[in-house]
Design a protein around this motif. Structure first.
Motif, PDB file in Angstrom:
ATOM      1  N   LEU A 194      33.493  35.388  43.814  1.00  0.00           N
ATOM      2  CA  LEU A 194      34.647  34.499  43.652  1.00  0.00           C
ATOM      3  C   LEU A 194      35.941  35.225  43.988  1.00  0.00           C
ATOM      4  O   LEU A 194      36.135  36.385  43.597  1.00  0.00           O
ATOM      5  CB  LEU A 194      34.688  34.002  42.204  1.00  0.00           C
ATOM      6  CG  LEU A 194      33.413  33.216  41.863  1.00  0.00           C
ATOM      7  CD1 LEU A 194      32.993  33.435  40.428  1.00  0.00           C
ATOM      8  CD2 LEU A 194      33.598  31.747  42.175  1.00  0.00           C
ATOM      9  N   ARG A 195      36.779  34.515  44.703  1.00  0.00           N
ATOM     10  CA  ARG A 195      38.050  35.105  45.107  1.00  0.00           C
ATOM     11  C   ARG A 195      38.987  33.968  45.545  1.00  0.00           C
ATOM     12  O   ARG A 195      38.535  32.998  46.172  1.00  0.00           O
ATOM     13  CB  ARG A 195      37.802  36.039  46.291  1.00  0.00           C
ATOM     14  CG  ARG A 195      39.006  36.737  46.797  1.00  0.00           C
ATOM     15  CD  ARG A 195      38.927  36.905  48.300  1.00  0.00           C
ATOM     16  NE  ARG A 195      37.990  37.907  48.730  1.00  0.00           N
ATOM     17  CZ  ARG A 195      37.695  38.113  50.020  1.00  0.00           C
ATOM     18  NH1 ARG A 195      38.257  37.362  50.969  1.00  0.00           N
ATOM     19  NH2 ARG A 195      36.832  39.029  50.352  1.00  0.00           N
ATOM     20  N   SER A 196      40.280  34.096  45.233  1.00  0.00           N
ATOM     21  CA  SER A 196      41.237  33.059  45.648  1.00  0.00           C
ATOM     22  C   SER A 196      41.228  32.937  47.168  1.00  0.00           C
ATOM     23  O   SER A 196      41.144  33.948  47.866  1.00  0.00           O
ATOM     24  CB  SER A 196      42.654  33.432  45.209  1.00  0.00           C
ATOM     25  OG  SER A 196      42.722  33.472  43.815  1.00  0.00           O
ATOM     26  N   PRO A 197      41.363  31.707  47.682  1.00  0.00           N
ATOM     27  CA  PRO A 197      41.316  31.518  49.132  1.00  0.00           C
ATOM     28  C   PRO A 197      42.403  32.305  49.869  1.00  0.00           C
ATOM     29  O   PRO A 197      42.203  32.742  50.990  1.00  0.00           O
ATOM     30  CB  PRO A 197      41.549  30.013  49.314  1.00  0.00           C
ATOM     31  CG  PRO A 197      41.243  29.402  47.994  1.00  0.00           C
ATOM     32  CD  PRO A 197      41.469  30.451  46.952  1.00  0.00           C
ATOM     33  N   ASP A 198      43.553  32.521  49.221  1.00  0.00           N
ATOM     34  CA  ASP A 198      44.659  33.194  49.920  1.00  0.00           C
ATOM     35  C   ASP A 198      44.740  34.683  49.584  1.00  0.00           C
ATOM     36  O   ASP A 198      45.749  35.326  49.825  1.00  0.00           O
ATOM     37  CB  ASP A 198      45.986  32.506  49.572  1.00  0.00           C
ATOM     38  CG  ASP A 198      46.191  32.428  48.061  1.00  0.00           C
ATOM     39  OD1 ASP A 198      45.290  32.843  47.315  1.00  0.00           O
ATOM     40  OD2 ASP A 198      47.262  31.950  47.640  1.00  0.00           O
ATOM     41  N   SER A 199      43.680  35.238  49.032  1.00  0.00           N
ATOM     42  CA  SER A 199      43.716  36.658  48.669  1.00  0.00           C
ATOM     43  C   SER A 199      42.716  37.408  49.528  1.00  0.00           C
ATOM     44  O   SER A 199      41.650  36.891  49.851  1.00  0.00           O
ATOM     45  CB  SER A 199      43.344  36.795  47.188  1.00  0.00           C
ATOM     46  OG  SER A 199      42.831  38.060  46.921  1.00  0.00           O
ATOM     47  N   ASP A 200      43.064  38.674  49.900  1.00  0.00           N
ATOM     48  CA  ASP A 200      42.048  39.457  50.613  1.00  0.00           C
ATOM     49  C   ASP A 200      41.169  40.209  49.612  1.00  0.00           C
ATOM     50  O   ASP A 200      40.230  40.906  49.990  1.00  0.00           O
ATOM     51  CB  ASP A 200      42.682  40.409  51.626  1.00  0.00           C
ATOM     52  CG  ASP A 200      43.547  41.466  50.950  1.00  0.00           C
ATOM     53  OD1 ASP A 200      43.548  41.552  49.714  1.00  0.00           O
ATOM     54  OD2 ASP A 200      44.222  42.210  51.682  1.00  0.00           O
ATOM     55  N   GLY A 201      41.522  40.087  48.328  1.00  0.00           N
ATOM     56  CA  GLY A 201      40.660  40.614  47.279  1.00  0.00           C
ATOM     57  C   GLY A 201      40.749  42.114  47.061  1.00  0.00           C
ATOM     58  O   GLY A 201      40.056  42.655  46.216  1.00  0.00           O
ATOM     59  N   THR A 202      41.609  42.808  47.814  1.00  0.00           N
ATOM     60  CA  THR A 202      41.600  44.270  47.675  1.00  0.00           C
ATOM     61  C   THR A 202      42.159  44.717  46.323  1.00  0.00           C
ATOM     62  O   THR A 202      41.826  45.782  45.838  1.00  0.00           O
ATOM     63  CB  THR A 202      42.388  44.931  48.820  1.00  0.00           C
ATOM     64  OG1 THR A 202      43.621  44.220  48.956  1.00  0.00           O
ATOM     65  CG2 THR A 202      41.621  44.877  50.114  1.00  0.00           C
TER      66      THR A 202
END
Ligand SMILES: Cc1cc2nc3c(=O)[nH]c(=O)nc-3n(C[C@H](O)[C@H](O)[C@H](O)COP(=O)(O)OP(=O)(O)OC[C@H]3O[C@@H](n4cnc5c(N)ncnc54)[C@H](O)[C@@H]3O)c2cc1C
Length: 494
Positions: free
Chosen positions: A198-206
């Motif tokens: 799971l990760r926000s659509p506008d985040s690269d998650g780093t």
């Protein structure tokens, strides 16, 4: 991995793990896998021995898809509960056996973040996220499925071989359609999800602390309670109108009120009270609550009790509105009939509600109206498999009983109530200007019954609308032998 058979002391406990006691299964044996390899083996063995497997995560299915007497092998994911940040995929990994409450706890304590998901902490992540998953924070942050980056699935190919596969939403991922199908397609359709990323659509998650929404700094809860005896048809009508009008006027994603979510509990008069329960986040919580009640409660001019409390997000999420989930709650037989609304109730629907909620019948039941929209409505209808993206309310006719004698009157009441809300569309909320089908996380097998659905619109259109043919293609590709099925599962054939 052992087979848990009926003479094992764990069997009855595991067989009894289900929210809705309206259904009971009697699997030949139960498997409790701890790894994905265990899940592949459990599925392979069931397929090889021609036994029907079914997966269970949290056991909160509202229909008998898991607790089904014809299920022979129950694969229960209760021991697969990991929640961690996966730096390699730059996303949070949540194993499917975790409960929503455990996910909230780990995400909050580890990183101060939240996945907007369902209301009851006991729901399993496994059967929840893939059905869209709305909850207290949906107006502010959207559906849980909107944050789905990847899944790990155990599927069975055309030769009967069980295997595991990963699908992500990356543009160049050849399995992208499989991921899409898990953003609202519902449980028990394509295989067994063992892990979500799971990760926000506008985040690269780093940066994990920004990979999902920041958890609310605090939650302000409010409870409004009226004495049912004070209402007549006219004040009841004004209350429902006010709630509908507020929902229509404040469902736009740009509305500051998306930080407020509430449910109007139009209880049957037998239960004594009509209530609103809601939450608000952020620094403006008190003002938003005041405005909400000024628009809805004050104009009807009846006395009510108001209780406002503040809590941390985690304390709230792990025990929200405890009076809703009291002892006995997990011993109930329940029927839930759900409908999405694009526009408020009409006068005749309000009159129908008044009639059923004041009927002289010995049942307990409620018409619940939950505010919807906000961030949910910023997503395009075909971007996920949760197709309803311009609704303002999710409404449900609910009933429950513990004494078996309650079954018949309760079922008759809830079915006829729901049917009579939609007299011009065959007893169901067909997609039209006012209504928009139902939520697959609240499945209702009556939608597939010609007695209760006389609209000519098939059950799958009520749940999936235009997404259904695409879901059928995914089904044909990933579960060609139809190993995973139930009364409302996606069928590959046209
Ligand atoms: C008290 C209560 C409150 C609820 N509140 C909300 C809410 O706020 N918002 C909301 O959206 N929904 C809500 N629901 C509905 C809930 O999201 C669904 O019932 C959901 O399917 C439950 O998931 P589970 O894992 O607990 O259920 P299970 O009974 O374990 O499974 C449900 C279905 O999903 C399948 N499934 C389970 N695990 C997997 C898996 N790992 N892979 C593939 N398929 C799987 C099962 O085979 C079954 O068909 C609520 C339900 C209850 C009973």
């Amino acid at each position: 991995m052992e087979k848990i058979t009926p003479n094992d002391i764990r069997y009855s406990d595991l067989a009894g793990k289900r929210f809705n006691k309206r259904f009971a299964g009697k699997p030949e044996y139960i498997r409790l896998p701890e790894t994905i390899k265990d899940v592949v083996e459990a599925v392979q063995e069931a397929v090889d021995s021609k036994r029907r497997p079914v997966v269970r995560s949290g056991g909160h299915c509202l229909e008998g898809f898991v607790s089904d007497p014809i299920v022979q092998v129950l694969i229960d994911l209760s021991l697969m509960t990991g929640v961690y940040y996966d730096a390699e995929r730059a996303a949070f990994a949540v194993e499917a056996g975790a409960t929503v409450g455990e996910m909230y706890r780990r995400l909050f304590l580890g990183w101060g973040v939240v996945l907007p998901a369902g209301e009851h902490p006991g729901i399993g992540v496994g059967g929840h996220i893939l059905g869209g998953a709305f909850g207290f924070l949906c107006r502010e942050y959207g559906l849980a499925a909107d944050y789905l980056y990847g899944i790990e699935l155990v599927a069975v190919d055309a030769s009967g071989k069980a295997y595991s596969v990963i699908a992500t939403r990356e543009e160049n991922d050849p399995n992208r359609e499989l991921l899409w199908a898990h953003t609202g397609g519902g449980g028990g359709n394509f295989g067994i999800v063992t892990r979500y990323w799971l990760r926000s659509p506008d985040s690269d998650g780093t940066d994990p602390s920004t990979a999902l929404p920041k958890a609310p700094a605090s939650i302000t809860t409010f409870r409004v309670a009226w004495d049912w005896k004070d209402f007549d048809a006219s004040t009841f009508s004004r209350l429902v109108q006010n709630f509908g009008t507020w929902s229509l006027q404040h469902s736009d994603p740009s509305s500051p009120s998306i930080q407020l979510f509430s449910i109007l509990f139009l209880n049957h008069r037998n239960l004594g009270k009509i209530e609103i329960k809601g939450i608000s986040t952020g620094g403006n919580a008190s003002r938003l609550i005041d405005e909400h009640l000024a628009a809805i409660a004050a104009p009807i001019g009846l006395p009510y009790n108001l209780k406002i409390e503040e809590s941390s997000w985690l304390r709230f999420a792990l025990n929200p509105f405890p009076e809703l989930f009291q002892p006995g709650f997990d011993n109930v037989q329940a029927k839930v009939k759900d409908a999405f609304f694009r526009r408020p109730f009409t006068d005749s629907q309000i009159a129908t509600a008044y009639k059923y909620l004041t009927a002289e019948v010995g049942i307990g039941g409620v018409l619940g109206m939950a505010t919807y929209g906000g961030k949910v409505n910023t997503v395009l209808p075909d971007a996920t498999a949760s197709a309803q993206r311009d609704c303002i309310l999710d409404v449900a006719c609910n009933t429950g009983w513990i004494d078996p004698a309650g079954a018949e009157p309760s079922m008759n009441w809830v079915r006829n109530f729901y049917k009579d809300l939609f007299p011009d569309s065959g007893g169901v909320p067909v997609p039209n200007e006012q209504t928009d089908g139902s939520m697959i996380n609240h499945p209702d097998t009556d939608h597939a019954s010609p007695e209760w659905n006389q609209s000519g619109v098939p059950w799958y259109t009520l749940y999936y609308k235009e997404a259904y043919p695409r879901l059928q293609q995914v089904k044909a590709k990933w579960d060609p032998l139809n190993i995973f099925y139930h009364a409302l599962s996606i069928r590959a054939e046209k």
